[in-house]
Design a protein around this motif. Structure first.
Motif, PDB file in Angstrom:
ATOM      1  N   ASN A  58      32.478 -16.263  -6.787  1.00 50.49           N
ATOM      2  CA  ASN A  58      32.551 -16.798  -5.445  1.00 50.49           C
ATOM      3  C   ASN A  58      34.007 -17.096  -5.112  1.00 50.49           C
ATOM      4  OD1 ASN A  58      32.322 -18.248  -3.064  1.00 50.49           O
ATOM      5  ND2 ASN A  58      30.577 -19.461  -3.762  1.00 50.49           N
ATOM      6  N   ASP A  62      35.070 -19.132  -3.144  1.00 49.66           N
ATOM      7  CA  ASP A  62      35.259 -20.584  -2.995  1.00 49.66           C
ATOM      8  C   ASP A  62      35.734 -21.224  -4.300  1.00 49.66           C
ATOM      9  OD1 ASP A  62      34.410 -20.347  -0.400  1.00 49.66           O
ATOM     10  OD2 ASP A  62      32.378 -21.079  -0.780  1.00 49.66           O
ATOM     11  N   ARG A 111      26.212 -16.367  -7.294  1.00 54.24           N
ATOM     12  CA  ARG A 111      27.214 -16.894  -6.373  1.00 54.24           C
ATOM     13  C   ARG A 111      27.892 -18.148  -6.923  1.00 54.24           C
ATOM     14  NH1 ARG A 111      29.105 -16.721  -1.362  1.00 54.24           N
ATOM     15  NH2 ARG A 111      29.615 -18.663  -0.289  1.00 54.24           N
TER      16      ARG A 111
END
Length: 345
Positions: free
Chosen positions: A224, A226, A220
């Motif tokens: 990701n 983000d 992650r």
């Protein structure tokens, strides 16, 4: 009519057009061990030893060839005054992973071990690839990083590369799921043919059922949404919750954890040793975010990155820069940026 498979037709269409020899380039077919290659040399004498580019063609590991990328190789050789070596690696599903990777690595090793025969500068050898070829270039570059028995690669050039098989619901996959020349399902389809030789479990992979929670958490930090800049989410993005994990699917696909298949999963120690990098991404491309994530990983580890983003680009645009009846100015802009990068090395 069931005379042949749709994949056979696709291969025929994508490799049917060959532009013929370019006036300023000499072409020669050869073999590096068992791997077929085609060499493109500028006809004029060099003022100094030339740079060299090993090119791994795209096509989702399942189609395209040396022939399909001939015009790109001619242009790179002539405009950058470089020796270009186009590598004809084996295709899936007849030859599953790691066949393509092994062929590209073998050809690169052969070239680096015999540089004296090619009159090139050992300090200016670059690997390059588009799409699946970008995946292979990244994998080869990682495999050679840190080796002291060979000339160090000067750079890697990654054109809209596919670099992971963990999450096919990143923003770019959602936004561009139905945009040609590469649909979301098609990206999963070709990946499955490369990994396991068939496209079974396509729905499970699309939904994320093929990855256990511990691996999803482990990767992650690298894969990701983000880590994708917010400006790339303005066309809409809805975080995707993976479906229930299916161990039987992971058992068939567990090789996706290998960096030689998914270069985004390489450890930082290896990433830090990579050469200077050029990454091209296209806004309307499902693989856009793979390139953006790798750009961040490289920069976070101190690797110099030149990034060029085609805001009006689609997947495969560079290979269409001079295609009869289907020419896109943005493809030539991207290719000219690659030429400028090579000349600046």
């Amino acid at each position: 009519m069931e005379l042949c498979s749709s994949l056979a037709i696709k291969r025929l269409v994508l490799s049917a057009w060959r532009p013929g020899p370019a006036p300023g380039v000499r072409q020669e077919d050869a073999r590096f061990g068992r791997v077929p290659v085609r060499l493109y040399r500028p006809r004029w004498p060099p003022a100094r030893p030339r740079a060299a580019v090993l090119l791994f063609h795209g096509g989702g590991w399942i189609c395209c060839s040396i022939d399909s990328h001939e015009r790109v190789c001619q242009y790179l050789a002539e405009e950058s005054d470089s020796l270009v070596v186009s590598v004809g690696y084996r295709l899936a599903p007849e030859h599953k992973y790691p066949a393509a990777y092994e062929d590209c690595l073998s050809a690169t090793l052969h070239f680096l071990q015999h540089l004296q025969h090619f009159a090139v500068d050992p300090a200016r050898v670059t690997v390059c690839g588009d799409s699946a070829g970008g995946n292979l270039a990244a994998a080869v570059s990682q495999s050679l990083a840190g080796r002291s028995d060979l000339p160090r690669l000067r750079a890697q050039i990654l054109l809209y590369p596919g670099l992971q098989a963990l999450d096919f619901n990143l923003p770019s996959y959602q936004q561009n799921r139905g945009v040609p020349l590469l649909f979301q399902e098609q990206a999963v389809y070709s990946s499955l043919l490369y990994v396991q030789g068939d496209a079974s479990n396509l729905e499970e992979v699309l939904e994320g059922s093929h990855v256990p929670l511990d691996l999803r958490l482990k990767y992650r930090k690298w894969v990701n949404a983000d880590n994708i800049p917010e400006e790339f989410k303005v066309r809409g993005y809805k975080p995707h919750k993976p479906r229930e994990f299916k161990p039987e699917v992971f058992e068939k696909l567990k090789r996706i954890c290998k960096p030689t298949l998914c270069p985004l999963f390489a450890e930082d120690e290896n990433i830090r040793q990579l050469p200077e990098t050029f990454i091209l991404t296209c806004e309307y491309d499902v693989l856009r975010d793979d390139g953006l994530l790798y750009k961040k990983r490289l920069e976070d580890n101190g690797v110099p990155v030149t990034w060029y983003h085609l805001e009006d680009g689609i997947h495969g645009i560079v290979n269409l820069f001079d295609y009869p009846g289907l020419t896109f100015p943005s493809g030539k802009r991207g290719l000219d940026r690659v030429v400028a990068f090579i000349k600046g090395l």
